[in-house]
Design an enzyme around this catalytic site. Structure first.
Site, mmCIF file in Angstrom:
data_model
loop_
_atom_site.group_PDB
_atom_site.id
_atom_site.type_symbol
_atom_site.label_atom_id
_atom_site.label_comp_id
_atom_site.label_asym_id
_atom_site.label_seq_id
_atom_site.Cartn_x
_atom_site.Cartn_y
_atom_site.Cartn_z
ATOM 1 N N LYS A 197 0.863 -1.186 0.000
ATOM 2 C CA LYS A 197 0.000 0.000 0.000
ATOM 3 C C LYS A 197 0.900 1.237 0.000
ATOM 4 C CE LYS A 197 -4.231 1.521 2.354
ATOM 5 N NZ LYS A 197 -5.153 1.657 1.222
HETATM 6 N N1 PMP Z 1 -7.643 -2.203 -2.841
HETATM 7 C C1 PMP Z 1 -7.150 -0.954 -2.740
HETATM 8 C C2 PMP Z 1 -6.420 -0.367 -3.879
HETATM 9 C C3 PMP Z 1 -7.319 -0.238 -1.543
HETATM 10 O O1 PMP Z 1 -6.837 1.003 -1.426
HETATM 11 C C4 PMP Z 1 -8.042 -0.822 -0.474
HETATM 12 C C5 PMP Z 1 -8.259 -0.057 0.801
HETATM 13 N N2 PMP Z 1 -7.202 -0.233 1.704
HETATM 14 C C6 PMP Z 1 -8.535 -2.130 -0.642
HETATM 15 C C7 PMP Z 1 -8.313 -2.785 -1.847
HETATM 16 C C8 PMP Z 1 -9.246 -2.839 0.468
HETATM 17 O O2 PMP Z 1 -8.317 -3.207 1.452
HETATM 18 P P1 PMP Z 1 -8.722 -3.374 2.972
HETATM 19 O O3 PMP Z 1 -9.865 -4.315 3.015
HETATM 20 O O4 PMP Z 1 -7.527 -3.921 3.615
HETATM 21 O O5 PMP Z 1 -9.097 -2.028 3.474
#
Ligand code: PMP
Length: 320
Positions: free
Chosen positions: A171
């Site tokens: 991320k």
């Molecule tokens: N994909 C992307 C590109 C994101 O930014 C997020 C948000 N964090 C998610 C998927 C979903 O991830 P999570 O369930 O860990 O929040």
């Protein structure tokens, strides 16, 4: 804004300027943290971050943080990929989060943003020989997208970044230009959200959400190798679907046109929660209303996050 709560105590959350944050080992007020114009991460996107939710329960007068440990574990993985030294362990980061939330005394749903970044103030694109900083910021936060009526999506003309160009598994702040391009294109075209394809044309994910389709009571979601962020919500929803709803879940590559013929589609994520999709590229999905599998998963997810499911309290970290 001050609000009168049930027991007539006045709830007044701090302003952003007055709110407490954590910055490089110290608790400070937002207004007292200053970053220089030459901060490396601002120019080159050399940071990584997390997004964690806290849900306020008025009945229990308690705030529950959801799945804190997996989020900080993913932060460690992101940091490893972009060679940022995280000076704090999961326990310390969790304690720092709890401390700032207690100081901010929030009594409403919140969003928590841990951020690790290259903080040297100098020119030069690289990852090595730079200082690293770590911060946690918190703020009140409601719904990120409509979770009740369903949203309308378009397949983006922007492709998802590839693992060999910029690893979506991490991320990374800089990678979010990919999401920002897709999201704004979708909104400019009158849609609520974008669905992004991989370079070989398979469905990857939303701009900030993972994606599931339901076909004949089977949930299908793209595998981690299709350049998705390895979502914390995606992982727990797969488990809930299998174990609590007794539905098969398959991880496999998805064609674009499978979106159009799906019985149900939903996006998921910490921000988006479980967000039903009722239209993609002007094709109505299923009956054009929130489908039964999506609704069942959404209800279960919210009940767990709000501390209403005894057997799943291990998802939650109480703040107060
Ligand atoms: N994909 C992307 C590109 C994101 O930014 C997020 C948000 N964090 C998610 C998927 C979903 O991830 P999570 O369930 O860990 O929040």
């Amino acid at each position: 804004m001050a609000l009168e709560t049930e027991n007539s105590e006045v709830y007044a959350p701090p302003s952003q300027a007055e709110s407490w944050v954590y910055f490089d080992g110290e608790f400070k007020q937002y207004k007292d943290v200053h970053l220089g114009l030459m901060t490396h991460a601002l120019h080159y996107g050399t940071g990584c971050f997390e997004g964690i939710r806290g849900y306020w329960s008025e009945t229990q007068r308690q705030m529950f943080l959801v799945l804190v440990e997996p989020h900080f574990r993913r932060l460690q993985q992101s940091a490893k990929i972009v060679r940022i030294e995280l000076k704090y362990g999961i326990q310390e980061m969790t304690e720092a989060t709890l401390e700032i939330l207690r100081r901010n005394r929030f009594q409403e749903d919140v969003y928590i943003r841990p951020l690790a970044f290259k903080s040297s103030e100098e020119i030069g694109v690289r990852l090595h020989n730079l200082d690293d900083s770590f911060a946690i910021y918190t703020a009140p936060f409601g719904a990120y997208v409509d979770v009740e009526n369903g949203i309308r999506c378009m397949v983006s003309s922007w492709r998802r970044v590839d693992d060999n160009a910029a690893p979506a598994r991490a991320k990374i702040t800089g990678i979010y230009i990919n999401s920002a391009l897709a999201k704004t294109e979708a909104m400019d075209n009158g849609f609520d959200e974008a669905i992004v394809l991989t370079h070989d044309g398979h469905v990857s994910e939303g701009s900030a959400e993972n994606i599931f389709v339901v076909r004949e009571d089977t949930l299908i979601t793209p595998p981690e190798s299709d350049n998705i962020l390895e979502g914390v919500t995606r992982k727990v929803l797969m488990k809930l679907a299998r174990e609590d709803l007794g539905l098969p879940v398959v991880e496999r590559s998805l064609d674009r046109s499978e979106l159009y013929v799906a019985d149900e589609v939903f996006l998921c994520g910490t921000g988006a929660q479980v967000s039903p999709v009722i239209d993609i590229d002007r094709r109505i999905i299923g009956d054009g209303v929130v489908g039964p599998v999506t609704k069942a998963l959404q209800d279960l997810y919210f009940d767990i996050c709000k501390g209403r499911v005894e057997e799943k309290l291990d998802w939650l970290t109480p703040v107060y």
